[in-house]
Design an enzyme around this catalytic site. Structure first.
Site, PDB file in Angstrom:
ATOM      1  N   PRO A   2      29.100  12.081  14.878  1.00 26.46           N
ATOM      2  CG  PRO A   2      28.150  10.297  16.016  1.00 26.46           C
ATOM      3  CD  PRO A   2      29.320  11.212  16.016  1.00 26.46           C
ATOM      4  CD  GLU A   3      27.734  17.025  11.183  1.00 26.97           C
ATOM      5  OE1 GLU A   3      26.926  17.830  10.686  1.00 26.97           O
ATOM      6  OE2 GLU A   3      28.883  16.849  10.750  1.00 26.97           O
ATOM      7  CE  LYS A  72      26.261  17.654  16.724  1.00 29.04           C
ATOM      8  NZ  LYS A  72      27.692  17.956  16.574  1.00 29.04           N
ATOM      9  NE  ARG A 295      33.769  23.467  13.925  1.00 28.84           N
ATOM     10  CZ  ARG A 295      33.147  22.399  14.394  1.00 28.84           C
ATOM     11  NH1 ARG A 295      32.947  21.369  13.612  1.00 28.84           N
ATOM     12  NH2 ARG A 295      32.726  22.363  15.629  1.00 28.84           N
TER      13      ARG A 295
END
Ligand SMILES: [Zn+2]
Length: 305
Positions: A2-3, A72, A295
């Site tokens: 989650p961001e 976050k 990434r």
């Protein structure tokens, strides 16, 4: 993982559901998820049953007075001068069940052969029972998430909270600030720069790809080589894209769900994230991907320079 938009959406959901409710009891099913005090990350992993018991004892009878988000992290303030910090990390979920609601089901995307499970299930590690029969479940497939109990005065000592850069919607996030940060990391790719927690709070893999598309900058460009207009575009696109994500209740990628168990719809808006091999909606060119610092970043080779 989650961001900011996902965590903000869950925070808004918690405000609507658990704020003002009183905790009747808490059940910790996996003690290593719990930590006490402004501990470091290494302390969290200790399998310490007494910490779990203390967590359960302190929370009994406490009222949920407020819920905030920092980067976050959730900061849930309780009566009696305590706060609970919650980090969902990779696969954590917070799912609310109303009083008298029939047993709730939730999808675990990353579980082997992705199944719909009835709560509580084997990935439910903490359950909050409220006095009126409502419940809040903390589920986490990978078990990297955590809940930490701190006294209100200890918040400033929590190391993770000190490490975050400014909130992108705050007055602290200015063009001067961002340009200053860019000067310190000229050789870094702009993709890696955006996902550094110290640069700006809450940007990860999904939103950095979308921000770069919005700013028309390719992810492998070096920060030091950006033109002034591109820097300005990035500065404007960071809050714009994150706000758009919040407006669509986040992106249901992986195990993210809203507190009522429903999906976020921002995935339908994604222009480039995880779309390598598909055609750019703007220009029809095939979206490419590049690996940067471990990434994968996707981008349109025509729309982005
Ligand atoms: Zn394009």
């Amino acid at each position: 993982m989650p961001e900011l938009p996902e965590v903000e959406t869950i925070k808004n959901g918690l405000l609507k559901t658990i704020k003002g409710r009183t905790i009747k009891s808490v059940e910790v099913r996996l003690p290593k998820i719990i930590s006490i005090g402004p501990a470091t990350v290494s302390n969290i992993r200790k399998n310490n049953k007494s910490k779990a018991r203390l967590f359960e004892d302190v929370l009994r009878g406490k009222k949920i007075e407020g819920i905030k988000r920092r980067a976050k992290m959730f900061i849930i303030s309780l009566s009696g001068g305590y706060d609970i910090l919650i980090h969902l990390k990779m696969t954590g979920q917070l799912i609310y069940s109303a009083p008298k609601e029939k047993p709730k089901t939730v999808k675990m995307f990353n579980a082997a052969n992705s199944r719909i499970l009835t709560l509580p299930h084997k990935y439910t590690h903490v359950i909050f029972y409220f006095t009126d029969g409502a419940r809040l479940y903390f589920n986490d497939l990978r078990q990297f998430g955590y809940l930490r109990l701190v006294k209100r005065g200890e918040l400033s000592e929590v190391r993770e909270l000190q490490q975050y850069g400014p909130e992108p919607f705050s007055k602290d996030f200015t063009m001067d600030y961002l340009a200053g940060k860019m000067k310190t990391r000229p050789r870094l790719s702009v993709k890696q720069f955006l996902v550094e927690p110290k640069v700006v709070a809450g940007v990860g893999n999904i939103y950095s790809d979308e921000i770069l598309y919005c700013a028309k900058v390719q992810p492998d460009r070096k920060v030091g080589g950006l033109k002034p207009a591109e820097k300005k575009a990035l500065f404007q696109c960071i809050p714009r894209i994150l706000k758009e994500g919040v407006a669509h209740h986040g992106s249901s990628v992986g195990d993210y769900f809203q507190v009522d168990g429903s999906e976020g719809t921002y995935g339908r808006i994604h222009r480039v994230y995880a779309k390598a091999g598909q055609l750019c909606r703007e220009c029809g060119t095939m979206i490419k991907s590049v690996k940067l610092g471990g990434r994968t970043s996707s981008y349109c080779p025509v729309c982005q320079k």
